[in-house]
Design a protein around this motif. Structure first.
Motif, PDB file in Angstrom:
ATOM      1  N   SER B 389      28.353  44.180  38.474  1.00  0.00           N
ATOM      2  CA  SER B 389      28.254  43.782  39.875  1.00  0.00           C
ATOM      3  C   SER B 389      29.423  44.308  40.705  1.00  0.00           C
ATOM      4  O   SER B 389      30.580  43.968  40.448  1.00  0.00           O
ATOM      5  CB  SER B 389      28.225  42.242  39.966  1.00  0.00           C
ATOM      6  N   GLY B 390      29.081  45.133  41.710  1.00  0.00           N
ATOM      7  CA  GLY B 390      30.102  45.595  42.636  1.00  0.00           C
ATOM      8  C   GLY B 390      30.679  44.454  43.454  1.00  0.00           C
ATOM      9  O   GLY B 390      31.860  44.445  43.785  1.00  0.00           O
ATOM     10  N   GLY B 391      29.827  43.479  43.764  1.00  0.00           N
ATOM     11  CA  GLY B 391      30.281  42.331  44.555  1.00  0.00           C
ATOM     12  C   GLY B 391      31.341  41.526  43.817  1.00  0.00           C
ATOM     13  O   GLY B 391      32.324  41.070  44.407  1.00  0.00           O
ATOM     14  N   LEU B 392      31.140  41.369  42.503  1.00  0.00           N
ATOM     15  CA  LEU B 392      32.100  40.608  41.719  1.00  0.00           C
ATOM     16  C   LEU B 392      33.432  41.371  41.595  1.00  0.00           C
ATOM     17  O   LEU B 392      34.511  40.773  41.614  1.00  0.00           O
ATOM     18  CB  LEU B 392      31.516  40.331  40.325  1.00  0.00           C
ATOM     19  N   ILE B 393      33.335  42.704  41.496  1.00  0.00           N
ATOM     20  CA  ILE B 393      34.576  43.507  41.466  1.00  0.00           C
ATOM     21  C   ILE B 393      35.303  43.360  42.801  1.00  0.00           C
ATOM     22  O   ILE B 393      36.526  43.241  42.851  1.00  0.00           O
ATOM     23  CB  ILE B 393      34.273  45.000  41.196  1.00  0.00           C
ATOM     24  N   SER B 394      34.528  43.362  43.872  1.00  0.00           N
ATOM     25  CA  SER B 394      35.121  43.202  45.205  1.00  0.00           C
ATOM     26  C   SER B 394      35.825  41.847  45.309  1.00  0.00           C
ATOM     27  O   SER B 394      36.952  41.751  45.819  1.00  0.00           O
ATOM     28  CB  SER B 394      34.027  43.313  46.263  1.00  0.00           C
ATOM     29  N   PHE B 395      35.167  40.806  44.803  1.00  0.00           N
ATOM     30  CA  PHE B 395      35.788  39.472  44.806  1.00  0.00           C
ATOM     31  C   PHE B 395      37.088  39.498  43.987  1.00  0.00           C
ATOM     32  O   PHE B 395      38.105  38.942  44.395  1.00  0.00           O
ATOM     33  CB  PHE B 395      34.821  38.442  44.216  1.00  0.00           C
ATOM     34  N   PHE B 457      36.982  38.942  36.670  1.00  0.00           N
ATOM     35  CA  PHE B 457      37.273  40.133  35.867  1.00  0.00           C
ATOM     36  C   PHE B 457      36.844  39.919  34.409  1.00  0.00           C
ATOM     37  O   PHE B 457      36.208  40.795  33.800  1.00  0.00           O
ATOM     38  CB  PHE B 457      38.767  40.436  35.950  1.00  0.00           C
ATOM     39  N   ALA B 458      37.183  38.752  33.859  1.00  0.00           N
ATOM     40  CA  ALA B 458      36.825  38.464  32.465  1.00  0.00           C
ATOM     41  C   ALA B 458      35.308  38.426  32.304  1.00  0.00           C
ATOM     42  O   ALA B 458      34.766  38.923  31.304  1.00  0.00           O
ATOM     43  CB  ALA B 458      37.448  37.135  32.033  1.00  0.00           C
ATOM     44  N   ALA B 459      34.614  37.850  33.302  1.00  0.00           N
ATOM     45  CA  ALA B 459      33.147  37.790  33.232  1.00  0.00           C
ATOM     46  C   ALA B 459      32.562  39.201  33.258  1.00  0.00           C
ATOM     47  O   ALA B 459      31.658  39.528  32.479  1.00  0.00           O
ATOM     48  CB  ALA B 459      32.603  36.965  34.400  1.00  0.00           C
ATOM     49  N   LEU B 460      33.090  40.052  34.141  1.00  0.00           N
ATOM     50  CA  LEU B 460      32.607  41.436  34.216  1.00  0.00           C
ATOM     51  C   LEU B 460      32.846  42.170  32.904  1.00  0.00           C
ATOM     52  O   LEU B 460      31.986  42.911  32.415  1.00  0.00           O
ATOM     53  CB  LEU B 460      33.349  42.172  35.350  1.00  0.00           C
TER      54      LEU B 460
END
Lengths: 72, 498
Positions: B389-395, B457-460
């Motif tokens: 997810s790009g959104g999660l990286i952005s977060f 980050f850990a989830a990604l």
């Protein structure tokens, strides 16, 4: 106490000697020549200059054939 | 067959050969690098929990004040050691191994032995952290692990160094790129420092202020001769690779490395300004610290000029965004560090929260952010799976970058005022303590923001390892690039564009 100062100072000197040695090696092996070649050493025909690489590659088996490639 | 057709065929076969070579290199590095990265992410989460506990206890001392293992005196060193050796060092080793293999254009050597090093390292982390929490810590900053833990790290360091140097000595690329110089420096210098410091401070301890001298010579070099070469070296590789353009000045990059190699080692003893050690040693250290302006300015100019004209790419590339944030922080924290080593400034900032802010600017805003960016670049190449997810990286980016900036600003101002007050005999000590409380509370909130980013980050990372979700057909960018149609298909995965 004296031992500590000897170790610290000897380490300073050893660090400096190791750096000078490495610098000498670099000079004598042509690492300080042709900087343009050095700056572009990380590029190759598959990831050439002008190609951004922030996507991931898969396996070599999936290399795209020429007609599918477009060049900037 | 026409000459043009033959030439195209040769070019294509050359391109495929390089693609295969790179795939083979990534395959050789896959398990050890992912092993170190996995360990780093686990210790990042543990270190974050310890950080939050320590931070909250400074303004709310009654918080979890029951069990002895949860007291500030144990939680704080446990935090420092888990993030320095568990997170930062393991992430740095992973980046070093992968980058050295890539730049040497050869497979990573001794991958199985490196897996053993991963095991050793994490056993050392586990027993060391439990030892600190059990009250067996040494109380020597940056070397708090009890005496039974360092041998695990020393042996693991030896394996990492041998693998890196053997990979380097088998290189197919004759030119030694500037990143390789930085990485060789890191794996050559730091095990030496770590072993020497442990011998003189833990196993055959020298007495009195000599111990403090060694302590701070070592502690400062953890940042300077371990994290800095890996962080700056990684930036020198990833900036040009992501942007597809060479660094602005290769000459400057080499000047930066060699001047760092000559000057940084002298800088650590400035932590003892005002202490009862020979004045010449401190003065020498201050000179070394100020001389560090040379490599820092060369690196700053080079990074800025390389990205100049491509700042728009920050909108699209997660790697670039983290790396550029880290590179800017490197310039800022290094110039601040040189100034901070001057006696007139140090007499205000010493023993205050200002130093804590500075340390986090270095270890987090600079090094950790570059490690995040590097991991975002490297991991998909090892797992063959794009980020979920790009959104999660952005977060992740915004929570950690805003968090560390708020942290830095709050403690810098709080620490400066604290230092000014501490130098005044007419201000009661408890008044000074009370005055720092608002800044410490802001720090805790900032820490929670950073912790949220770490969870993302850990989830990604976990989702990537487990190949969670749909396989994506393009890179995980923050936004679709408007010029995507004109970009080159790099080929290893059909349909992927850069």
């Amino acid at each position: 106490m004296t031992l500590a100062y000897i170790v610290i100072f000897a380490s300073f000197v050893l660090f400096a000697v190791s750096v000078v040695f490495a610098l000498g090696w670099a000079m004598s092996h042509g690492q300080m020549q042709n900087f343009q070649r050095g700056a572009t050493a990380i590029f190759d025909p598959d990831e050439p200059l002008g190609t951004r690489t922030d996507s991931f590659p898969g396996s070599a088996a999936n290399v795209v054939s020429p007609p599918e490639r477009s060049h900037e | 067959m026409s000459e043009q057709t033959i030439s195209i065929a040769q070019t294509e076969s050359q391109r495929q050969a390089f693609a295969r070579q790179r795939a083979a290199i990534d395959a050789s590095a896959r398990w050890p690098v992912l092993g170190f990265f996995t360990g780093s992410v686990v210790w990042l989460l543990i270190g974050t929990v310890l950080a939050l506990l320590a931070s909250i206890k400074l303004h709310s001392p009654e918080f979890l004040d029951g069990p002895s293992w949860l007291t500030f005196g144990r939680i704080r060193p446990a935090h420092l050691n888990t993030v320095a050796y568990g997170w930062a060092s393991q992430a740095g080793i992973g980046v070093t191994l992968w980058s050295m293999a890539r730049l040497s254009r050869t497979e990573l050597r001794y991958p199985r032995l490196l897996m053993f090093a991963v095991l050793l390292w994490n056993i050392g982390m586990l027993v060391g952290t439990i030892g600190i929490l059990a009250g067996e810590g040494t109380s020597i900053e940056w070397l708090e692990f009890p005496a039974f833990a360092p041998p695990f790290f020393a042996l693991a360091f030896a394996i990492v160094t041998v693998s890196t140097m053997v990979t380097f000595s088998n290189r197919r690329e004759p030119h030694v790129y500037v990143t390789q110089w930085y990485l060789i420096g890191a794996v050559f210098w730091f095990p030496w420092l770590y072993t020497a410091a442990n011998l003189l401070v833990i196993y055959a301890p020298v007495s009195g202020v000599s111990q403090a001298s060694i302590n701070w010579w070592y502690a400062h070099n953890v940042l300077g001769l371990w994290m800095t070469p890996i962080g700056v070296g990684s930036t020198y590789y990833l900036l040009p690779k992501v942007l597809g353009r060479p660094i602005y000045s290769y000459q400057l990059s080499l000047l930066g490395f060699w001047s760092l190699a000559l000057f940084y080692n002298w800088a650590g003893v400035h932590h003892l300004i005002g202490g009862p050690i020979p004045a010449w040693l401190i003065t020498l250290s201050i000179v070394g610290s100020v001389m560090m302006l040379i490599p820092v300015i060369t690196v700053a100019i080079n990074h800025h000029m390389t990205v100049l004209g491509s700042f728009r790419q920050l909108r699209y590339s997660p790697t670039l965004r983290f790396i550029v944030f880290g590179a800017m922080s490197y310039s800022a924290v290094s110039i601040q560090g040189s100034l901070q080593s001057l006696r007139t400034i140090n007499e205000v900032t010493h023993f205050t929260h200002y130093t804590v802010a500075h340390a986090h600017m270095g270890a987090y805003a600079f090094f950790t952010m570059i490690m995040f960016g590097s991991i975002y670049y490297i991991v998909p190449r090892l797992t063959g799976w794009e980020w979920a997810s790009g959104g999660l990286i952005s977060f992740h980016f915004w929570s950690t970058s805003v968090g560390v900036l708020v942290y830095f600003i709050a403690l810098t101002f709080g620490g400066w005022y604290q230092g000014l007050d501490l130098n005044r005999a007419d201000v009661p000590f408890m008044t000074i303590v009370r005055n720092t409380l608002p800044y410490l509370q802001i720090r805790s909130w900032a820490g929670m923001l950073m912790a949220a980013g770490h969870l993302a980050f850990a989830a990604l990372f976990a989702m990537n390892l487990l190949h969670f979700g749909k396989q994506r057909s393009g890179p995980t960018l923050f936004f679709d690039r408007p010029d995507a149609a004109t970009l080159t298909v790099i080929g290893d995965a059909p349909g992927r564009t850069v």
